[in-house]
Design an enzyme around this catalytic site. Sequence first.
Site, PDB file in Angstrom:
ATOM      1  N   GLU A   1      -5.364  -8.799   1.071  1.00 24.66           N
ATOM      2  CA  GLU A   1      -5.988  -8.443   2.350  1.00 24.66           C
ATOM      3  C   GLU A   1      -7.470  -8.255   2.118  1.00 24.66           C
ATOM      4  OE1 GLU A   1      -4.509  -5.130   4.616  1.00 24.66           O
ATOM      5  OE2 GLU A   1      -2.419  -5.681   4.269  1.00 24.66           O
TER       6      GLU A   1
ATOM      7  N   GLU B   1       0.796  -1.221   0.000  1.00 26.55           N
ATOM      8  CA  GLU B   1       0.000   0.000   0.000  1.00 26.55           C
ATOM      9  C   GLU B   1       0.838   1.285   0.000  1.00 26.55           C
ATOM     10  OE1 GLU B   1      -3.841  -1.987   2.313  1.00 26.55           O
ATOM     11  OE2 GLU B   1      -2.819  -0.273   3.218  1.00 26.55           O
TER      12      GLU B   1
END
Length: 445
Positions: free
Chosen positions: A356, A176
């Site tokens: 995720e 991220e």
Amino acid sequence: MLMQTKPNLTLSREDFPTDFTWGVATSSFQIEGATHTDGRGASVWDTFCEQPGAIADGSNGSIACDHYHRYEEDLDLMARLGVNAYRFSMSWPRVQPDGRGAWNEAGFAFYERLIQGLLQRGIQVHITLNHWDMPQALQEAGGWANRETCGYFVAYALEVARRFGRYTQSLCTHNEPWVIAVLGHELGVFAPGLKSRKTAMLVSHHLLLSHGMAVKAIREAGIKLELGIVLNLSPIYPASDSEADMQKAKIDDGLNARWYLDPLCYGRYPEDVLSHLGDDAPTFSPEDMATIAQPMDFVGVNYYTRNFSSSGNPWDVNSTGNEVTDMGWEVYPEGLTELLCRLHQEYGIQCLRVTENGAAFKDEMVDGQIDDERRESYLREHIRATHDAMAQGVPVDAYFAWSLMDNFEWASGYEKRFGLIHVDYPSLKRTPKRSAKWYQQFLKA
């Protein structure tokens, strides 16, 4: 275009390919603790936690789940779940305290023990190199805003690949990068707590550049393992059909998704976003862009919710009528299907992984049990959404639930619980929740 499919109400593991990867995920700072043990250096999150008001409950990661000392117990929990893969991050300051210079053999020894424990239990190893906890010593030299950090990251990536590549299924460079850049350097709500859009955009460029440099270096070293990056992505819709809201949604999608996907896949930044940034846009060369656009073996997708853009008042997610998690995020599994289809159709990505996916809810222990039916439902519906994308020809080969256990949830401290396994923080006792038992049964089907 996203196709409408009839939901499979009796979906089971047998509906997926036999070689599909099923896992759980964690990150080092959120679970390991032992921040002053065996030569580990300070990370930017250690420093950030010391800032008054930075963490909602005033906590830090010094103990967390004490995974550093309890990893054998946690490996056994994974084995009982029945997952065949574990995605975890390596703590850069644990293996190289200053981010440059000498390696810390005690830190590498911990990951050697962890990896061997996984292999002994038949669980694949999926390593993330950077899940936000960069060495504080590098931050003091400019951090990700300093181009020299890219070279230090490549040296770190090469060392990990040389030591553990033969045991490792996949290696992810960054988790991220948007979060590091925007939340950490523009909004200042995550480490290192800076507030400059110009710095944030330079940081984003250096994260992408270091990714490409690391992938290139590992391949040139002849180390054979799957290489990729993990992005946090959400479909972004205009809050209304006004022209202003539609334009705002396009730019927001550009800053969140296309700013990362376009250079990774096409070797260029989106022109409309560059124009929007103006003087805040980073300086870069054609050589930089060619380096960023290294062929990848996979792109990881972290998905939790969708987002809306409004040019006026903030959008109220509660107005959708859908359930909202303890993070204030709308439960919208259809967004995962849409996102996966877009990545395949628009960017031609040939291997996607849901790296995720999970939800925070306020769990209550009753008679030693946690009946988290809402988390179970969330996981079930998002696994179905993944399958719906695959039914439309999208090449998805893995699903990792977030997270194995409750943990330090960054600026929220220990107030938010995402885990399949409940952690009682005073005693550190682990207790599987209803969602863990459901996932276990699903994987045994």
